[in-house]
Enzyme design. Sequence first.
Site, PDB file in Angstrom:
ATOM      1  N   SER A 172       0.873  -1.184   0.000  1.00  0.00           N
ATOM      2  CA  SER A 172       0.000   0.000   0.000  1.00  0.00           C
ATOM      3  C   SER A 172       0.904   1.227   0.000  1.00  0.00           C
ATOM      4  O   SER A 172       2.103   1.106   0.316  1.00  0.00           O
ATOM      5  CB  SER A 172      -0.849  -0.021   1.284  1.00  0.00           C
ATOM      6  OG  SER A 172      -1.446   1.241   1.526  1.00  0.00           O
ATOM      7  N   TYR A 203      -2.089  -1.472  10.481  1.00  0.00           N
ATOM      8  CA  TYR A 203      -2.071  -1.553   9.013  1.00  0.00           C
ATOM      9  C   TYR A 203      -0.752  -1.012   8.461  1.00  0.00           C
ATOM     10  O   TYR A 203      -0.089  -1.658   7.644  1.00  0.00           O
ATOM     11  CB  TYR A 203      -3.255  -0.746   8.474  1.00  0.00           C
ATOM     12  CG  TYR A 203      -3.506  -0.878   6.985  1.00  0.00           C
ATOM     13  CD1 TYR A 203      -4.330  -1.878   6.478  1.00  0.00           C
ATOM     14  CD2 TYR A 203      -2.931   0.007   6.079  1.00  0.00           C
ATOM     15  CE1 TYR A 203      -4.570  -1.985   5.111  1.00  0.00           C
ATOM     16  CE2 TYR A 203      -3.161  -0.098   4.720  1.00  0.00           C
ATOM     17  CZ  TYR A 203      -3.992  -1.097   4.234  1.00  0.00           C
ATOM     18  OH  TYR A 203      -4.220  -1.200   2.886  1.00  0.00           O
TER      19      TYR A 203
HETATM   20  P1  NAD Z   1     -11.453  -6.328   0.030  1.00  0.00           P
HETATM   21  O1  NAD Z   1     -12.063  -6.222   1.379  1.00  0.00           O
HETATM   22  O2  NAD Z   1     -12.311  -6.192  -1.179  1.00  0.00           O
HETATM   23  O3  NAD Z   1     -10.643  -7.684  -0.118  1.00  0.00           O
HETATM   24  C1  NAD Z   1      -9.996  -8.304   0.959  1.00  0.00           C
HETATM   25  C2  NAD Z   1      -9.919  -9.787   0.680  1.00  0.00           C
HETATM   26  O4  NAD Z   1      -9.232 -10.416   1.791  1.00  0.00           O
HETATM   27  C3  NAD Z   1     -11.297 -10.462   0.566  1.00  0.00           C
HETATM   28  O5  NAD Z   1     -11.261 -11.429  -0.457  1.00  0.00           O
HETATM   29  C4  NAD Z   1     -11.452 -11.136   1.927  1.00  0.00           C
HETATM   30  O6  NAD Z   1     -12.299 -12.268   1.876  1.00  0.00           O
HETATM   31  C5  NAD Z   1     -10.014 -11.541   2.193  1.00  0.00           C
HETATM   32  N1  NAD Z   1      -9.760 -11.853   3.605  1.00  0.00           N
HETATM   33  C6  NAD Z   1     -10.052 -11.097   4.696  1.00  0.00           C
HETATM   34  N2  NAD Z   1      -9.715 -11.766   5.822  1.00  0.00           N
HETATM   35  C7  NAD Z   1      -9.201 -12.964   5.420  1.00  0.00           C
HETATM   36  C8  NAD Z   1      -8.694 -14.099   6.107  1.00  0.00           C
HETATM   37  N3  NAD Z   1      -8.633 -14.142   7.455  1.00  0.00           N
HETATM   38  N4  NAD Z   1      -8.265 -15.152   5.380  1.00  0.00           N
HETATM   39  C9  NAD Z   1      -8.341 -15.145   4.024  1.00  0.00           C
HETATM   40  N5  NAD Z   1      -8.806 -14.093   3.316  1.00  0.00           N
HETATM   41  C10 NAD Z   1      -9.244 -13.025   4.013  1.00  0.00           C
HETATM   42  O7  NAD Z   1     -10.298  -5.206   0.046  1.00  0.00           O
HETATM   43  P2  NAD Z   1      -9.220  -4.730  -1.040  1.00  0.00           P
HETATM   44  O8  NAD Z   1      -9.236  -3.262  -1.011  1.00  0.00           O
HETATM   45  O9  NAD Z   1      -9.376  -5.440  -2.310  1.00  0.00           O
HETATM   46  O10 NAD Z   1      -7.860  -5.176  -0.319  1.00  0.00           O
HETATM   47  C11 NAD Z   1      -6.944  -6.087  -0.869  1.00  0.00           C
HETATM   48  C12 NAD Z   1      -5.542  -5.690  -0.442  1.00  0.00           C
HETATM   49  O11 NAD Z   1      -5.202  -4.428  -1.018  1.00  0.00           O
HETATM   50  C13 NAD Z   1      -5.355  -5.539   1.064  1.00  0.00           C
HETATM   51  O12 NAD Z   1      -4.120  -6.093   1.458  1.00  0.00           O
HETATM   52  C14 NAD Z   1      -5.351  -4.040   1.249  1.00  0.00           C
HETATM   53  O13 NAD Z   1      -4.614  -3.662   2.375  1.00  0.00           O
HETATM   54  C15 NAD Z   1      -4.663  -3.590  -0.024  1.00  0.00           C
HETATM   55  N6  NAD Z   1      -4.890  -2.195  -0.374  1.00  0.00           N
HETATM   56  C16 NAD Z   1      -6.146  -1.719  -0.578  1.00  0.00           C
HETATM   57  C17 NAD Z   1      -6.322  -0.396  -0.910  1.00  0.00           C
HETATM   58  C18 NAD Z   1      -7.674   0.213  -1.175  1.00  0.00           C
HETATM   59  O14 NAD Z   1      -7.769   1.432  -1.278  1.00  0.00           O
HETATM   60  N7  NAD Z   1      -8.719  -0.574  -1.317  1.00  0.00           N
HETATM   61  C19 NAD Z   1      -5.202   0.458  -0.996  1.00  0.00           C
HETATM   62  C20 NAD Z   1      -3.944  -0.061  -0.776  1.00  0.00           C
HETATM   63  C21 NAD Z   1      -3.794  -1.404  -0.469  1.00  0.00           C
END
Ligand code: NAD
Length: 260
Positions: free
Chosen positions: A142, A155
Amino acid sequence: MLQDKVALITGSTSGIGLGVANALAAQGCRIVLNGLGDAAEIERVRADLATRHGVDVRYDGADLMNPDAITALVDGAVAAFGGVDILVNNAGIQHTAPIEEFPAPTWDAIIALMLSAPFHLIRQIVPGMKDRNWGRIINISSVHGLVASIDKAAYVSAKHGLMGLTKVVALETARTGVTCNAINPGFVRTELIERQIQDRAANLGVSEAEAVEALLGEKQPSKQFVTVEQLGQLAVFLCSDAASQITGIPVPVDGGWTAQ
Ligand code: NAD
């Protein structure tokens, strides 16, 4: 070039992970989906990926906070597909609170899911990649792996830790056909961010559109969300031969956030 490679993407039942799974399946990769959620909805997503791209898609619902479930996830992928060529460590959660109010169990859960799970997955998958002299490890970090924001102690710590893990694995695999990099997105409109938008709207007593404007305006100079499709295409590039000498680096996709 990626035809028939096996890609394991954690947290790929929604959001960025699903976007990356979709992009890799479009290149002909066989896919291991993982994540939590409604069983019927996940089966719909799995079947849709398989039919749209004509590739094998397997789902494993391992809870990545449990190291035994991680071992079973890797063993299952190897038994079904013979090995894992591309590992995308993506699963993540968020919790916001000032440090003095941050619940200790939530800290432990975030570190387990977002730092320890990538460690367990890499340590079990890298030997097969080295044996085949080809592998791609992509850690979805991130902007918060590079800079900090208030109220995100766990985080930001997990994402900075993941950058350290990325660099160590890159050095340890540098003389092999394996690379290890991080993608560092700014705001992407997924479930994870939706909650922050709703909270901000409620706390400030403003509309959802105003909350979005404030969220982006504060951090992301482009004032546009990054898309999961853009991140999927970047993952495809990092898996290509053109990227074989790119290893151990963060790739920010953040509309200028970290340029400030
Ligand atoms: P999201 O909530 O859509 O996806 C998260 C995924 O992780 C889901 O598939 C969920 O089922 C899975 N998950 C959660 N707990 C779990 C567990 N205990 N075991 C297995 N799977 C589990 O969110 P996203 O935004 O797509 O996030 C994905 C990644 O991207 C994360 O690591 C997040 O930190 C990172 N990220 C997101 C953003 C943003 O703005 N959305 C920005 C930077 C980084």
